[in-house]
Design an enzyme around this catalytic site. Structure first.
Site, short mmCIF file in Angstrom:
data_model
loop_
_atom_site.label_atom_id
_atom_site.label_comp_id
_atom_site.label_asym_id
_atom_site.label_seq_id
_atom_site.Cartn_x
_atom_site.Cartn_y
_atom_site.Cartn_z
N SER A 216 0.84 -1.20 0.00
CA SER A 216 0.00 0.00 0.00
C SER A 216 0.87 1.24 0.00
O SER A 216 1.86 1.33 0.73
CB SER A 216 -0.95 -0.01 1.21
OG SER A 216 -0.23 -0.13 2.41
N GLY A 218 -0.49 4.58 0.22
CA GLY A 218 -1.26 5.74 0.63
C GLY A 218 -2.00 6.35 -0.56
O GLY A 218 -2.66 5.66 -1.33
N ASP A 220 -0.94 7.26 -3.25
CA ASP A 220 -0.41 6.81 -4.54
C ASP A 220 -0.91 5.41 -4.91
O ASP A 220 -0.42 4.82 -5.88
CB ASP A 220 1.13 6.83 -4.51
CG ASP A 220 1.67 8.24 -4.39
OD1 ASP A 220 1.09 9.15 -5.02
OD2 ASP A 220 2.66 8.44 -3.66
N GLY A 221 -1.86 4.88 -4.15
CA GLY A 221 -2.46 3.61 -4.52
C GLY A 221 -1.72 2.41 -3.97
O GLY A 221 -1.43 2.33 -2.78
N GLY A 248 -6.30 0.38 6.14
CA GLY A 248 -5.60 -0.85 5.74
C GLY A 248 -6.42 -2.09 6.06
O GLY A 248 -6.46 -3.05 5.28
N ASP A 249 -7.08 -2.07 7.21
CA ASP A 249 -7.93 -3.20 7.61
C ASP A 249 -9.13 -3.32 6.68
O ASP A 249 -9.54 -4.43 6.32
CB ASP A 249 -8.40 -3.02 9.05
CG ASP A 249 -7.26 -2.75 10.02
OD1 ASP A 249 -6.18 -3.34 9.82
OD2 ASP A 249 -7.44 -1.95 10.95
#
Length: 305
Positions: A216, A218, A220-221, A248-249
């Site tokens: 991940s 952020g 920026d995908g 994230g979860d």
């Protein structure tokens, strides 16, 4: 049906204090949720319509409170009940700031760990997908996630943790890990300054044992590398962020849901990112808006590179 594992859950207490500063007294708006990364995953899976069972360790009055909260939304409580109080974690949200105080979790004795492992051995085969998330409390061995991955090696085990638990866990050959860029750099022991370096670092970590890797990035995908070493770049739309905690979860929940529904990898990645972004647009951690998820799904772009 999906099993989520949260070895170190918590009551998450959140205070909103716009003018927060140290050495002062405040009366702030407070909210409490059944927290821990795996329980965030569980909540989002329920919102997506998936049947979920959740396990790990719960204890004391805090554990009973968490159990009642998750049962009330249809998450089946399969936690091992211990004689130690489940921890609390505090977040103070100021104007553009967030301060967190995280309790480590009381020490769990070996008899409870044995009970959990017995539960896992006897039940993992009922689930196609297993999501293991977060840290472990004191007393739990560093290679606990490696052990779980090895036990369930014929299942799709998604491992979302960090530090020593991730370094050991990857040796169990999980189906997927999801580090962010900083966690990837920590595993490698070096900075990744360019996109090329990022790709090489991701490949290096994948070759240590996991079948698939989602990094991940952020705003920026993300980058995804599958079992055949095909690489996908995931680009996401720009949105107004309210609370990134739990995104994230939520991404993991979307991925697991898509995986269970046998969707294509492009659809899985789009759904995963849409869930993560929707969570970031919400006030509450581990929450999504299904209408927003549907809109975002069409805006996430997945490109094989």
């Amino acid at each position: 049906m999906i099993l989520t594992i949260t070895l170190n859950p918590a009551i998450d207490i959140r205070y909103e204090i716009d003018n927060f500063e140290i050495n002062s007294i405040f009366r702030g708006k407070a909210s409490k949720t059944a927290g821990g990364k795996g329980l965030n995953v569980s909540r989002v899976l329920r919102l997506l319509g998936e049947n979920v069972e959740a396990s790990g360790f719960l204890g004391g009055n805090s554990g009973e409170w968490i159990s009642s909260k998750i049962e009330s939304i249809g998450i089946k409580d399969r936690f091992i009940k211990t004689d130690v109080e489940t921890r609390s974690c505090i977040a103070v949200l100021g104007k553009g700031t967030q301060t967190e105080i995280l309790e480590p979790g009381e020490k769990i004795s070996s008899n409870y760990i044995d009970k959990f492992l017995e539960f896992f051995k006897n039940n993992f085969d009922r689930f196609e997908t297993i999501c293991i998330s977060g840290s472990a409390p004191q007393g739990v061995q560093d290679d606990i996630y490696k052990i779980l991955c090895e036990i369930a090696n014929n299942k799709k085990v998604i491992l979302d943790t960090s530090g020593k638990f991730l370094l050991k866990g990857i040796e169990g050959n999980p189906y997927l890990i999801k580090p962010n860029k900083e966690e990837l750099e920590g595993m490698l022991g070096r900075e990744l300054l360019t996109f090329s370096e990022l790709l090489e670092g991701a490949k290096e970590i994948k070759n240590r044992g996991c079948k698939n890797l989602l990094v991940s990035l952020g705003k920026d995908g993300a980058i995804f590398i599958d079992e055949k070493n095909d690489i996908y770049r995931v680009n996401i739309p720009t949105v107004n962020i309210k609370n990134p905690e739990g995104s994230g979860d939520s991404t993991i929940a979307g991925f697991a849901y898509g995986l269970n529904k046998k969707k294509s990898i492009e659809e899985i990645l789009k759904l995963a990112m849409a869930c993560g972004i929707s969570n970031a647009m919400m006030d509450e951690t581990g929450n999504i808006d299904l209408g927003v998820v549907k809109e975002l799904f069409d805006k996430v772009k997945v490109e094989k590179i």
